[in-house]
Enzyme design. Structure first.
Site, PDB file in Angstrom:
ATOM      1  N   ASP A  79     -15.679  -4.160  58.766  1.00 57.91           N
ATOM      2  CA  ASP A  79     -16.268  -3.808  59.944  1.00 57.91           C
ATOM      3  C   ASP A  79     -15.106  -3.680  61.306  1.00 57.91           C
ATOM      4  OD1 ASP A  79     -18.171  -3.031  61.895  1.00 57.91           O
ATOM      5  OD2 ASP A  79     -19.161  -4.905  62.049  1.00 57.91           O
ATOM      6  N   ASN A 136     -13.646  -0.789  62.235  1.00 55.42           N
ATOM      7  CA  ASN A 136     -12.711   0.257  62.511  1.00 55.42           C
ATOM      8  C   ASN A 136     -12.777   1.085  63.709  1.00 55.42           C
ATOM      9  OD1 ASN A 136     -12.012  -0.269  59.655  1.00 55.42           O
ATOM     10  ND2 ASN A 136     -13.067   1.636  58.975  1.00 55.42           N
ATOM     11  N   ARG A 142     -14.036  -0.061  66.715  1.00 51.78           N
ATOM     12  CA  ARG A 142     -13.512  -0.631  67.898  1.00 51.78           C
ATOM     13  C   ARG A 142     -11.872  -0.653  67.934  1.00 51.78           C
ATOM     14  NH1 ARG A 142     -17.036  -5.661  66.396  1.00 51.78           N
ATOM     15  NH2 ARG A 142     -17.378  -4.199  64.829  1.00 51.78           N
ATOM     16  N   ARG A 192     -12.722   7.524  66.848  1.00 49.70           N
ATOM     17  CA  ARG A 192     -12.835   6.661  65.745  1.00 49.70           C
ATOM     18  C   ARG A 192     -12.460   6.760  64.342  1.00 49.70           C
ATOM     19  NH1 ARG A 192     -17.146   3.388  66.608  1.00 49.70           N
ATOM     20  NH2 ARG A 192     -17.753   3.649  64.509  1.00 49.70           N
ATOM     21  N   GLU A 201     -27.820   3.054  56.484  1.00 46.39           N
ATOM     22  CA  GLU A 201     -27.882   3.600  57.942  1.00 46.39           C
ATOM     23  C   GLU A 201     -26.549   4.366  58.562  1.00 46.39           C
ATOM     24  OE1 GLU A 201     -28.212   0.435  56.666  1.00 46.39           O
ATOM     25  OE2 GLU A 201     -30.457   0.480  56.506  1.00 46.39           O
ATOM     26  N   ASN A 202     -25.521   4.437  57.815  1.00 41.11           N
ATOM     27  CA  ASN A 202     -24.503   5.347  58.330  1.00 41.11           C
ATOM     28  C   ASN A 202     -24.712   6.804  58.413  1.00 41.11           C
ATOM     29  OD1 ASN A 202     -21.866   2.898  56.967  1.00 41.11           O
ATOM     30  ND2 ASN A 202     -22.678   2.925  59.101  1.00 41.11           N
ATOM     31  N   TRP A 203     -25.696   7.000  57.732  1.00 40.03           N
ATOM     32  CA  TRP A 203     -26.018   8.637  57.521  1.00 40.03           C
ATOM     33  C   TRP A 203     -26.379   8.870  59.149  1.00 40.03           C
ATOM     34  CZ3 TRP A 203     -24.251  11.034  53.793  1.00 40.03           C
ATOM     35  CH2 TRP A 203     -24.258  10.813  52.693  1.00 40.03           C
ATOM     36  N   ARG A 260     -25.009   8.368  61.874  1.00 40.22           N
ATOM     37  CA  ARG A 260     -23.911   8.574  62.845  1.00 40.22           C
ATOM     38  C   ARG A 260     -23.446  10.116  62.999  1.00 40.22           C
ATOM     39  NH1 ARG A 260     -19.091   3.886  61.918  1.00 40.22           N
ATOM     40  NH2 ARG A 260     -20.670   2.249  62.059  1.00 40.22           N
ATOM     41  N   GLU A 304     -20.634 -17.850  49.308  1.00 38.50           N
ATOM     42  CA  GLU A 304     -20.155 -18.517  50.541  1.00 38.50           C
ATOM     43  C   GLU A 304     -19.913 -17.237  51.629  1.00 38.50           C
ATOM     44  OE1 GLU A 304     -19.597 -21.516  51.119  1.00 38.50           O
ATOM     45  OE2 GLU A 304     -20.470 -22.271  49.461  1.00 38.50           O
TER      46      GLU A 304
HETATM   47  C1  FPP Z   1     -17.095  -0.235  59.862  1.00 38.41           C
HETATM   48  O1  FPP Z   1     -16.456   0.228  60.985  1.00 38.41           O
HETATM   49  C2  FPP Z   1     -16.444   0.603  58.586  1.00 38.41           C
HETATM   50  C3  FPP Z   1     -17.427   1.671  58.287  1.00 38.41           C
HETATM   51  C4  FPP Z   1     -18.550   2.118  58.306  1.00 38.41           C
HETATM   52  C5  FPP Z   1     -16.584   2.350  56.935  1.00 38.41           C
HETATM   53  C6  FPP Z   1     -15.585   1.822  56.215  1.00 38.41           C
HETATM   54  C7  FPP Z   1     -14.751   2.562  55.629  1.00 38.41           C
HETATM   55  C8  FPP Z   1     -13.363   2.451  55.510  1.00 38.41           C
HETATM   56  C9  FPP Z   1     -12.830   1.305  55.367  1.00 38.41           C
HETATM   57  C10 FPP Z   1     -12.772   3.892  55.090  1.00 38.41           C
HETATM   58  C11 FPP Z   1     -13.187   4.569  54.030  1.00 38.41           C
HETATM   59  C12 FPP Z   1     -13.274   3.790  52.837  1.00 38.41           C
HETATM   60  C13 FPP Z   1     -12.652   3.886  51.556  1.00 38.41           C
HETATM   61  C14 FPP Z   1     -12.937   3.026  50.381  1.00 38.41           C
HETATM   62  C15 FPP Z   1     -11.761   5.072  51.115  1.00 38.41           C
HETATM   63  P1  FPP Z   1     -17.252   0.584  62.155  1.00 38.41           P
HETATM   64  O2  FPP Z   1     -17.089   2.177  62.034  1.00 38.41           O
HETATM   65  O3  FPP Z   1     -18.727   0.199  62.171  1.00 38.41           O
HETATM   66  O4  FPP Z   1     -16.513  -0.109  63.335  1.00 38.41           O
HETATM   67  P2  FPP Z   1     -17.262  -0.377  64.731  1.00 38.41           P
HETATM   68  O5  FPP Z   1     -18.255  -1.515  64.420  1.00 38.41           O
HETATM   69  O6  FPP Z   1     -15.860  -1.280  65.449  1.00 38.41           O
HETATM   70  O7  FPP Z   1     -17.540   0.698  65.294  1.00 38.41           O
END
Ligand code: FPP
Length: 250
Positions: A14, A16, A18, A27, A61-63, A65, A201
């Protein structure tokens, strides 16, 4: 002292977005850096002897976005798999996916199938990506498949126990996670492996995922090594079990 390494490590990656926003970047720049962190963590887990590494890469849920972010994430995933395939094979890492993969674009589904097929005989570590994954959705699909077997007369309701349900989940064949890491300071499970995390854990790191390094992984493992896992028993019972299992090792 040798570090006690989790057999199965699960990670909610989590922060990325931010990471990018703090640098006034789009983003997607955070997701790009997130992939670098994925590479480092996969490599270090393999080196340290983790047997199962499960990464929450894209939730049900990411769909919801923005469409361009979803598209960019899918593109990153395809490029990551294409670039890592040789390395996964060289390091004997098997690739698996959990989640509602029918919802993924055809091109992504194709790359996933190929990567799973090409790595299926690898034995050093299982790298699982949770994609279009939600734990409640996984449980509903499992319950539906069991109900189908009951309706077809192939299964009795009494025969449904923990083991049978485990086999109907996407994670069939994997041990439950020993350690869950979530980055970015958020303290939630967010619909990830709800059934499988029953005795896991939990470790929450303040780092945003792109900043999560080898060093931070070692810190999490050091905390894990100090925790006593009791599985509902008393401390004395667990200490007694530890003595016996050490005796059996010699
Ligand atoms: C959360 O950060 C991260 C994700 C929703 C996606 C994770 C994806 C990757 C690390 C890249 C692709 C993965 C692979 C395995 C190639 P967020 O965007 O929810 O961050 P935020 O909470 O700060 O907005």
């Amino acid at each position: 002292m040798r570090l006690r390494i989790p057999e199965h490590l699960a990670i909610i990656m989590d922060g990325n977005g931010r990471w990018a926003e703090r640098r006034h970047l789009p983003r997607i720049a955070g997701h790009h850096r997130g992939v670098e962190a994925v590479r480092e963590v996969v490599s270090e887990c393999r080196t340290l002897g983790v047997r199962y590494l499960t990464l929450y890469a894209f939730s049900s849920e990411n769909w919801g976005r923005p469409e361009d972010e979803v598209k960019a994430l899918m593109g990153l995933l395809v490029r990551y798999l294409a670039s890592e395939l040789n390395d996964l094979c060289a390091r004997s890492i098997r690739f698996r996916v959990i989640g509602e993969t029918d919802r993924l674009p055809a091109e992504v589904a194709q790359v996933l199938r190929e990567t799973m097929e090409r790595t299926k005989d690898n034995t050093s570590m299982v790298l699982t990506l949770a994609l279009s994954y939600g734990s409640r959705n996984e449980m509903i699909r499992a319950v539906r498949s069991l109900a189908g077997e009951v309706a077809a007369g192939q299964l009795t309701p009494e025969a449904i126990d923990e083991e049978r349900l485990n086999l109907a989940l996407d994670t069939a064949g994997m041990p439950d996670p020993d350690l869950l890491i979530r980055t970015s300071g958020e303290m939630r499970i967010s619909n990830f492996l709800l059934w499988q995390l029953a005795y896991t854990e939990l470790y929450f790191s303040e780092e945003l995922w792109p900043d999560f390094s080898r060093q931070k992984l070692h810190e999490a493992f050091a905390v894990f090594a100090r925790r006593q896992r009791r599985f509902g028993l008393t401390s004395a019972q667990v200490a007694d079990q530890d003595v016996h299992s050490e005796e059996n090792c010699h």
